[in-house]
Design an enzyme around this catalytic site. Structure first.
Site, PDB file in Angstrom:
ATOM      1  N   ARG A 117     -22.905  -5.994 -63.868  1.00 17.93           N
ATOM      2  CA  ARG A 117     -22.712  -6.796 -65.071  1.00 17.93           C
ATOM      3  C   ARG A 117     -20.987  -7.595 -65.730  1.00 17.93           C
ATOM      4  O   ARG A 117     -20.171  -6.892 -66.452  1.00 17.93           O
ATOM      5  CB  ARG A 117     -22.517  -5.794 -66.505  1.00 17.93           C
ATOM      6  CG  ARG A 117     -23.730  -4.937 -66.036  1.00 17.93           C
ATOM      7  CD  ARG A 117     -24.045  -4.106 -67.386  1.00 17.93           C
ATOM      8  NE  ARG A 117     -25.023  -4.560 -68.303  1.00 17.93           N
ATOM      9  CZ  ARG A 117     -25.230  -3.593 -69.256  1.00 17.93           C
ATOM     10  NH1 ARG A 117     -25.674  -2.332 -68.919  1.00 17.93           N
ATOM     11  NH2 ARG A 117     -26.392  -4.631 -70.731  1.00 17.93           N
ATOM     12  N   GLN A 122     -23.355 -12.881 -66.430  1.00 17.62           N
ATOM     13  CA  GLN A 122     -23.976 -12.455 -67.654  1.00 17.62           C
ATOM     14  C   GLN A 122     -25.405 -13.407 -67.787  1.00 17.62           C
ATOM     15  O   GLN A 122     -26.147 -13.190 -68.953  1.00 17.62           O
ATOM     16  CB  GLN A 122     -23.146 -13.174 -68.542  1.00 17.62           C
ATOM     17  CG  GLN A 122     -22.765 -12.584 -69.275  1.00 17.62           C
ATOM     18  CD  GLN A 122     -21.249 -12.726 -69.999  1.00 17.62           C
ATOM     19  OE1 GLN A 122     -21.037 -14.054 -70.143  1.00 17.62           O
ATOM     20  NE2 GLN A 122     -20.795 -11.935 -71.329  1.00 17.62           N
ATOM     21  N   ASP A 125     -28.145 -10.368 -66.677  1.00 15.09           N
ATOM     22  CA  ASP A 125     -28.046  -9.841 -67.342  1.00 15.09           C
ATOM     23  C   ASP A 125     -29.671  -9.266 -68.700  1.00 15.09           C
ATOM     24  O   ASP A 125     -29.754  -9.449 -69.832  1.00 15.09           O
ATOM     25  CB  ASP A 125     -26.684  -9.241 -68.590  1.00 15.09           C
ATOM     26  CG  ASP A 125     -26.619  -8.565 -68.342  1.00 15.09           C
ATOM     27  OD1 ASP A 125     -27.275  -7.311 -68.278  1.00 15.09           O
ATOM     28  OD2 ASP A 125     -25.922  -7.808 -69.086  1.00 15.09           O
ATOM     29  N   TYR A 222     -19.664   1.309 -68.376  1.00 13.86           N
ATOM     30  CA  TYR A 222     -20.773   2.314 -68.792  1.00 13.86           C
ATOM     31  C   TYR A 222     -20.023   3.624 -69.141  1.00 13.86           C
ATOM     32  O   TYR A 222     -18.787   3.824 -68.876  1.00 13.86           O
ATOM     33  CB  TYR A 222     -21.285   2.607 -67.475  1.00 13.86           C
ATOM     34  CG  TYR A 222     -23.055   1.120 -67.126  1.00 13.86           C
ATOM     35  CD1 TYR A 222     -23.259   0.926 -68.465  1.00 13.86           C
ATOM     36  CD2 TYR A 222     -22.537   0.656 -66.220  1.00 13.86           C
ATOM     37  CE1 TYR A 222     -24.861   0.392 -67.785  1.00 13.86           C
ATOM     38  CE2 TYR A 222     -23.179  -0.091 -65.333  1.00 13.86           C
ATOM     39  CZ  TYR A 222     -24.929  -0.687 -66.867  1.00 13.86           C
ATOM     40  OH  TYR A 222     -25.285  -1.391 -66.210  1.00 13.86           O
TER      41      TYR A 222
HETATM   42  P1  NAD Z   1     -25.947   1.466 -72.141  1.00 15.11           P
HETATM   43  O1  NAD Z   1     -27.683   1.777 -72.509  1.00 15.11           O
HETATM   44  O2  NAD Z   1     -25.544   2.258 -70.482  1.00 15.11           O
HETATM   45  O3  NAD Z   1     -25.549   2.803 -73.247  1.00 15.11           O
HETATM   46  C1  NAD Z   1     -25.537   2.419 -74.014  1.00 15.11           C
HETATM   47  C2  NAD Z   1     -24.365   3.281 -75.315  1.00 15.11           C
HETATM   48  O4  NAD Z   1     -24.654   4.799 -75.282  1.00 15.11           O
HETATM   49  C3  NAD Z   1     -23.081   3.030 -74.620  1.00 15.11           C
HETATM   50  O5  NAD Z   1     -22.149   1.948 -74.489  1.00 15.11           O
HETATM   51  C4  NAD Z   1     -22.405   4.263 -73.978  1.00 15.11           C
HETATM   52  O6  NAD Z   1     -21.141   3.946 -74.477  1.00 15.11           O
HETATM   53  C5  NAD Z   1     -22.610   5.254 -74.933  1.00 15.11           C
HETATM   54  N1  NAD Z   1     -23.483   6.498 -74.407  1.00 15.11           N
HETATM   55  C6  NAD Z   1     -23.304   7.324 -74.023  1.00 15.11           C
HETATM   56  N2  NAD Z   1     -22.793   8.560 -73.666  1.00 15.11           N
HETATM   57  C7  NAD Z   1     -22.452   8.554 -74.802  1.00 15.11           C
HETATM   58  C8  NAD Z   1     -22.785   9.240 -75.655  1.00 15.11           C
HETATM   59  N3  NAD Z   1     -22.352  10.927 -75.422  1.00 15.11           N
HETATM   60  N4  NAD Z   1     -22.189   9.503 -76.708  1.00 15.11           N
HETATM   61  C9  NAD Z   1     -22.341   8.589 -77.939  1.00 15.11           C
HETATM   62  N5  NAD Z   1     -22.309   7.148 -76.719  1.00 15.11           N
HETATM   63  C10 NAD Z   1     -22.560   7.410 -75.465  1.00 15.11           C
HETATM   64  O7  NAD Z   1     -25.370   0.286 -71.473  1.00 15.11           O
HETATM   65  P2  NAD Z   1     -25.167  -1.073 -72.510  1.00 15.11           P
HETATM   66  O8  NAD Z   1     -25.664  -0.987 -73.964  1.00 15.11           O
HETATM   67  O9  NAD Z   1     -26.532  -1.537 -71.562  1.00 15.11           O
HETATM   68  O10 NAD Z   1     -23.512  -1.291 -71.727  1.00 15.11           O
HETATM   69  C11 NAD Z   1     -22.085  -0.622 -72.076  1.00 15.11           C
HETATM   70  C12 NAD Z   1     -20.763  -1.553 -71.958  1.00 15.11           C
HETATM   71  O11 NAD Z   1     -21.523  -2.065 -70.518  1.00 15.11           O
HETATM   72  C13 NAD Z   1     -21.603  -2.794 -72.830  1.00 15.11           C
HETATM   73  O12 NAD Z   1     -20.822  -2.671 -73.859  1.00 15.11           O
HETATM   74  C14 NAD Z   1     -19.931  -3.880 -72.487  1.00 15.11           C
HETATM   75  O13 NAD Z   1     -19.452  -2.591 -71.978  1.00 15.11           O
HETATM   76  C15 NAD Z   1     -20.618  -3.608 -71.066  1.00 15.11           C
HETATM   77  N6  NAD Z   1     -21.261  -5.325 -70.626  1.00 15.11           N
HETATM   78  C16 NAD Z   1     -20.331  -5.515 -69.699  1.00 15.11           C
HETATM   79  C17 NAD Z   1     -21.236  -6.705 -69.569  1.00 15.11           C
HETATM   80  C18 NAD Z   1     -20.883  -7.674 -69.270  1.00 15.11           C
HETATM   81  O14 NAD Z   1     -19.127  -7.725 -68.968  1.00 15.11           O
HETATM   82  N7  NAD Z   1     -21.381  -9.062 -68.692  1.00 15.11           N
HETATM   83  C19 NAD Z   1     -22.667  -7.340 -69.819  1.00 15.11           C
HETATM   84  C20 NAD Z   1     -23.180  -5.849 -71.030  1.00 15.11           C
HETATM   85  C21 NAD Z   1     -22.331  -4.490 -71.558  1.00 15.11           C
END
Ligand code: NAD
Length: 361
Positions: A117, A122, A125, A222
């Protein structure tokens, strides 16, 4: 390169891996689409033919690469052959047997979940594109089930207070849910354990719910799984705060792990009758103790929605976004339609979950 696009076979799956618009953009490749593959997503065979695709009975036969949404089932596995490329959501972290079978068959498999990621990747993704759909749809399901308005209304018959919505887990799906709930006029709060998220939640016009638990972000962006003590504290604090809300949309996830439990049964019991919980994490067991994955249940007047595969319930745009992700990956693996796998490249090496001996060298 010849790219095959089979009709998805997983129960309830309405998406398709490539849409006509993307078929016409795939430079240097020919595309063979199984008849009816896009029908459930609103893309008829005629649109694929117009975009230059060949319509076939068997999209696996003769394909150099097979583009799918869901992992292959038994009969699809049997139709894949050694050296053939496969892209799709292959569940590398949760279905090791499926991956082992692809390896045995000599398939060169790329899992959309394993694409790093990074900024460079991007456009590929698919976790983000599909989470965007899930977050938005979750709010619509909540609004549909809630026996109240989302926005504040001032009418001759009285004033309606806005709904109070809490979004747990403010990653891609959660931030989209916050934005959608705000557009509908609700008063929104968000919570996540990753400290960086506070600002993102606030920038969408929501307030950050402080429960006194701050986790860490891993290298991949993550959340780290909380320790049992942190989890217990979070559960207790959220248990007290949740009854303030009319709607909870919950999306918290840790890759490859069961969904963390954030909503105890006691919090559900404390919610007002008519309140709604949409558990976007139902796929991995759910964030609410009372969620039944795949079901909508009522517990003491509270509706708990555990609908699975939300992106498939909005198959048109979900497929359109997914197809662009697949296109970006195929363009990366086979620029101009010429397969060129560079195993020193972090995207190619990162996304690949099985490969043959020849490809390894
Ligand atoms: P995910 O689906 O794995 O998780 C969803 C959310 O749940 C996350 O924000 C995580 O912090 C949260 N979470 C986990 N345990 C928790 C708990 N106990 N209580 C509350 N919240 C909790 O995550 P996602 O949405 O696929 O992606 C997470 C992050 O990855 C994004 O927000 C971003 O920072 C990063 N990301 C980066 C890129 C990039 O740079 N191209 C692209 C996509 C995502």
């Amino acid at each position: 390169m010849r790219v095959g696009v089979p009709k998805e076979t997983a129960p309830g799956e309405r998406r398709v891996a490539l849409v006509p618009d993307v078929v016409s953009r795939l430079e240097g490749s020919t595309v063979a689409v199984e008849r009816g593959a896009g029908a459930a997503a609103g893309f008829p065979d005629g649109a694929y033919a117009e975009a230059g695709a060949e319509l076939v009975e068997d999209a696996f036969a003769g394909a150099d690469a097979v583009a799918k949404v869901a992992k292959p089932n038994e009969s699809e596995l049997a139709r894949l052959h050694s050296g053939q490329l496969l892209v799709g959501f292959l569940q590398p972290l949760t279905d090791p047997d499926g991956i082992a079978r692809l390896a045995e068959a000599g398939v060169v498999a790329f899992a959309m979940e394993s694409i790093p990621r990074t900024t460079r990747a991007q456009a590929m993704d698919a976790l983000s594109s599909q989470a965007t759909v899930a977050g938005y749809k979750a709010v619509l399901l909540a609004a549909e089930s809630l026996p109240r308005f989302f926005p504040m209304l001032t009418t001759a018959a009285g004033t309606i207070a806005p709904a109070r919505v809490l979004v747990l887990g403010a990653g891609v799906a959660g931030l989209q849910a916050i934005a959608a709930a705000r557009r509908l006029g609700a008063v929104v709060s968000g919570f996540d354990v990753r400290p960086a998220v506070r600002e993102q939640v606030q920038s969408l016009g929501a307030s950050f719910l402080d429960v006194g638990v701050v986790g860490e972000e891993t290298e991949g962006g993550y959340a780290r799984e909380l320790t049992p003590e942190e989890q217990a504290r979070q559960l207790e604090e959220l248990g007290e705060r949740i009854p303030e809300f009319d709607v909870v949309v919950t999306t918290a996830a840790i890759p490859g792990r069961p969904a963390p439990k954030l909503i105890p049964a006691s919090a559900v019991a404390g919610m007002r009758p008519g309140s709604v919980i949409v558990d976007v994490a139902a796929e991995t067991g759910g964030n609410c103790e009372l969620t039944q994955p795949g079901e909508v249940v009522q517990v003491e007047g509270v509706t708990i929605i555990g609908t699975l595969n939300l992106p498939s319930t909005m198959p048109g745009h979900a497929s359109q976004l997914y197809a662009r992700n697949v296109q970006a990956l195929l363009d990366h693996l086979a620029p101009g339609g010429e397969l060129s796998l560079d195993w020193d490249d972090e995207i190619t090496a990162g996304a690949c979950v099985t490969r043959t001996k020849e490809e390894t060298t």
